[in-house]
Design an enzyme around this catalytic site. Structure first.
Site: not given
Ligand SMILES: NC(=O)c1ccc[n+]([C@@H]2O[C@H](COP(=O)([O-])OP(=O)(O)OC[C@H]3O[C@@H](n4cnc5c(N)ncnc54)[C@H](OP(=O)(O)O)[C@@H]3O)[C@@H](O)[C@H]2O)c1
Length: 297
Positions: A140, A154, A158
């Protein structure tokens, strides 16, 4: 299949938390079904990750919005290892923009990826998870507990994930399946750079143009500033999967823990008022801010 084999399926392994979670699970002895969009083109880089762990990594294509691919991913775990012990629903994307600047299609797509994709994958995986007495870990966000302006799509996705997790946690308890939610604060991944914006956010005629410009500036500043590495979240996820009893929620990052502490310790109205001040400060134009505040996700 040996009883000590543990199989985990992770979504969104092309980058960020998902990518960091794959070696973290492998190094802890797990068998990993790493899923990502377009595995044929992007899988080989990930496959190299598994070379030190022969037979323990399988990479398959999974767009979480595709029914056929979700079912095929679960079937791949069954076919290769005959079991599934843990699902980490990590795939996600952000949609920024004022509600009036976001199209109905964009709003629906946000819910499809961040909420429905997770819920339907869990649904498909449950027969195997029940058989294994398995675990579900939902990634989340701080924004799954606190609303931030120009992030309603968003935040809604979540918050939905949080409600879903809380409900299935109780529903699945008698079936021996544990559920936990991970609420990361801001971390250094591709997330901020990949965020989508509402179709009308860029229009100078939008009544929200000034707020959008401030948020765009803020996200650029945040993306350029150092933040904690993705491996922190990956380690927390593996540690969670290995606990005998998973807690309902784990927060990773100072910002998300601070926000939680504020909610827990202060009267609701005071916590709401402080959060409103923080939101207003965060979206003040850069020239009015002394130091860039953080927008987390
Ligand atoms: N980074 C932060 O600061 C942060 C903070 C709180 C929560 N989050 C959560 O953490 C999770 C991972 O994010 P991250 O920070 O690692 O960002 P990220 O590097 O952008 O990774 C997101 C991943 O989700 C994949 N994705 C997006 N749409 C998809 C779909 N329809 N089917 C399958 N895969 C899909 C992307 O794949 P593609 O390469 O194909 O687009 C990528 O592998 C997310 O749920 C995000 O909301 C992140």
């Amino acid at each position: 299949m040996a009883r000590d084999v543990r199989v985990v399926l992770v979504t969104g392994c092309s980058s960020g938390f998902g990518r960091a979670t794959v070696p973290a699970f492998l190094e802890n002895g797990w068998h990993v079904l790493a899923t990502l969009r377009g595995a044929a083109e992007r899988g080989p880089a990930l496959v190299a990750e598994g070379e030190r762990h022969p037979g323990r990594l399988l990479v398959v294509s999974l767009d979480v919005t595709r029914d056929d691919q979700r079912r095929a991913a679960v079937a791949a775990a069954r076919a290769r290892w005959g079991r599934l012990d843990c699902v980490v629903s990590n795939a996600g994307q952000a949609l920024w923009g004022a509600l009036e600047d976001v199209t109905p299609q964009e709003l629906r797509a946000q819910m499809e990826i961040n909420f429905l994709g997770a819920a339907l994958l869990v649904r498909d995986a449950l027969p195997l998870l029940r058989a294994a007495g398995g675990r579900i870990i939902l990634i989340s966000s701080l924004f799954g507990r606190a609303g931030f302006p120009l992030s309603s799509a968003y935040c809604a996705s979540k918050f939905a994930l949080e409600g879903f997790g809380a409900a299935i946690r109780e529903e699945l308890r008698p079936h021996g399946v544990q559920v936990a939610v991970v609420e990361p604060g801001r971390h250094r991944t591709g997330f901020a750079g990949r965020a989508a914006w509402g179709e009308r956010s860029a229009s100078a005629r939008s009544p929200y143009a000034a707020q959008s410009a401030a948020l765009a500036e803020l996200t650029r500043a945040v993306a350029a500033s150092p933040g904690p590495p993705a491996v922190r979240v990956a380690s927390a996820v593996v540690a969670l999967a290995e606990r005998r009893r998973m807690p309902a929620r784990v927060r990773v990052g100072r910002d998300t823990r601070l926000a939680h502490l504020m909610r827990r310790c202060l009267p609701e109205r005071l916590a709401d008022a402080l959060w409103a001040v923080a939101c207003a400060r965060a979206l003040r134009p850069h020239t009015e801010r002394r130091a860039p505040a953080e927008v987390t996700s």
